[in-house]
Design a protein around this motif. Structure first.
Motif, PDB file in Angstrom:
ATOM      1  N   SER A  98       0.828  -1.213   0.000  1.00 17.22           N
ATOM      2  CA  SER A  98       0.000   0.000   0.000  1.00 17.22           C
ATOM      3  C   SER A  98       0.863   1.263   0.000  1.00 17.22           C
ATOM      4  O   SER A  98       0.503   2.275  -0.608  1.00 17.22           O
ATOM      5  N   SER A 101       2.115   1.654  -3.517  1.00 13.78           N
ATOM      6  CA  SER A 101       0.999   2.071  -4.376  1.00 13.78           C
ATOM      7  C   SER A 101       0.762   3.577  -4.279  1.00 13.78           C
ATOM      8  O   SER A 101       0.546   4.243  -5.296  1.00 13.78           O
ATOM      9  N   ARG A 102       0.821   4.123  -3.066  1.00 11.96           N
ATOM     10  CA  ARG A 102       0.659   5.578  -2.893  1.00 11.96           C
ATOM     11  C   ARG A 102       1.801   6.333  -3.570  1.00 11.96           C
ATOM     12  O   ARG A 102       1.592   7.356  -4.224  1.00 11.96           O
ATOM     13  N   GLN A 103       3.018   5.824  -3.425  1.00 15.67           N
ATOM     14  CA  GLN A 103       4.167   6.481  -4.044  1.00 15.67           C
ATOM     15  C   GLN A 103       4.075   6.416  -5.564  1.00 15.67           C
ATOM     16  O   GLN A 103       4.371   7.395  -6.255  1.00 15.67           O
ATOM     17  N   ILE A 104       3.639   5.293  -6.086  1.00 18.80           N
ATOM     18  CA  ILE A 104       3.466   5.151  -7.536  1.00 18.80           C
ATOM     19  C   ILE A 104       2.405   6.137  -8.026  1.00 18.80           C
ATOM     20  O   ILE A 104       2.574   6.758  -9.078  1.00 18.80           O
ATOM     21  N   ALA A 105       1.335   6.300  -7.273  1.00 16.62           N
ATOM     22  CA  ALA A 105       0.286   7.249  -7.663  1.00 16.62           C
ATOM     23  C   ALA A 105       0.856   8.668  -7.722  1.00 16.62           C
ATOM     24  O   ALA A 105       0.551   9.423  -8.663  1.00 16.62           O
ATOM     25  N   GLN A 106       1.683   9.048  -6.750  1.00 11.34           N
ATOM     26  CA  GLN A 106       2.303  10.378  -6.750  1.00 11.34           C
ATOM     27  C   GLN A 106       3.225  10.548  -7.959  1.00 11.34           C
ATOM     28  O   GLN A 106       3.187  11.567  -8.646  1.00 11.34           O
ATOM     29  N   SER A 139       3.208   8.884 -10.755  1.00 11.24           N
ATOM     30  CA  SER A 139       2.423   8.851 -11.987  1.00 11.24           C
ATOM     31  C   SER A 139       1.763  10.204 -12.240  1.00 11.24           C
ATOM     32  O   SER A 139       1.798  10.724 -13.364  1.00 11.24           O
ATOM     33  N   ALA A 140       1.171  10.785 -11.191  1.00 10.82           N
ATOM     34  CA  ALA A 140       0.515  12.095 -11.325  1.00 10.82           C
ATOM     35  C   ALA A 140       1.511  13.171 -11.735  1.00 10.82           C
ATOM     36  O   ALA A 140       1.157  14.112 -12.454  1.00 10.82           O
ATOM     37  N   ARG A 150       3.708   3.271 -16.807  1.00  5.95           N
ATOM     38  CA  ARG A 150       3.129   1.993 -16.387  1.00  5.95           C
ATOM     39  C   ARG A 150       2.644   1.261 -17.618  1.00  5.95           C
ATOM     40  O   ARG A 150       2.157   1.868 -18.554  1.00  5.95           O
ATOM     41  N   SER A 157       0.823  -4.720 -13.176  1.00  3.58           N
ATOM     42  CA  SER A 157       1.469  -3.696 -13.998  1.00  3.58           C
ATOM     43  C   SER A 157       2.965  -3.685 -13.735  1.00  3.58           C
ATOM     44  O   SER A 157       3.446  -4.137 -12.701  1.00  3.58           O
TER      45      SER A 157
END
Length: 161
Positions: free
Chosen positions: A70, A73-78, A80-81, A87, A97
């Motif tokens: 988790s 996942s949060r770091q990947i979301a940051q 990616s944004a 990905r 992915s």
């Protein structure tokens, strides 16, 4: 290694100094990252890991970094944004992915590396390369022994490779 109190005190002092070094590095990172809105420094460390080790599944990243999925996942979301990673679906399993550093991510890593090297030069400018290399090799050996002593399969694998 005996049970002599002096031996124990020396090893405890080593760990105290390492903790202090870690705290000082963290303080520099937090100070340097005040100008990076929306991106936590740990996400940048994940980006650096991807750059060094190549494309990976989020689960592999979590194992290498000794954190929960988790968190990754949060770091990947940051990342990616911010456009710093790419990905794509894993070829063998479309549900999973694979994550890699984007061109923009490589440019940012180069900029961050320059800033970090400037800081380290300011801090350790009086150290010659031989002294830095010696300390680096000793710490790498110590970390290997610490991983082995922990005995965990996850910790026995070197996350820096």
């Amino acid at each position: 290694m005996g049970s002599d109190d002096t031996d124990d005190d020396v090893r405890v002092e080593l760990m105290r100094e390492l903790k202090t070094a870690s705290q000082l590095q963290h303080a520099w990172i937090m100070q340097a990252w005040q100008s990076e809105p929306g991106l936590h420094p740990a996400a940048a460390m994940l980006l650096s890991d991807l750059s060094k080790n190549g494309e990976a599944r989020p689960s592999e990243l979590a194992k290498r970094r000794f954190v929960d999925l988790s968190v990754v996942s949060r770091q990947i979301a940051q990342l990616s944004a911010a456009g710093l990673i790419d990905r794509r679906p894993a070829p063998e399993d479309g549900r999973a992915s694979l994550v890699s550093v984007s061109e923009k991510g490589r440019a940012e890593l180069a900029r961050w590396r320059t800033n970090y090297l400037e800081f380290m030069e300011k801090a350790l400018g009086g150290w010659d390369d031989e002294r830095v290399t010696d300390l680096t090799e000793r710490l790498a050996g110590m970390n290997e022994d610490l991983r082995r002593a922990l005995g965990s399969a996850a910790c026995a694998a070197d996350p820096t490779k």
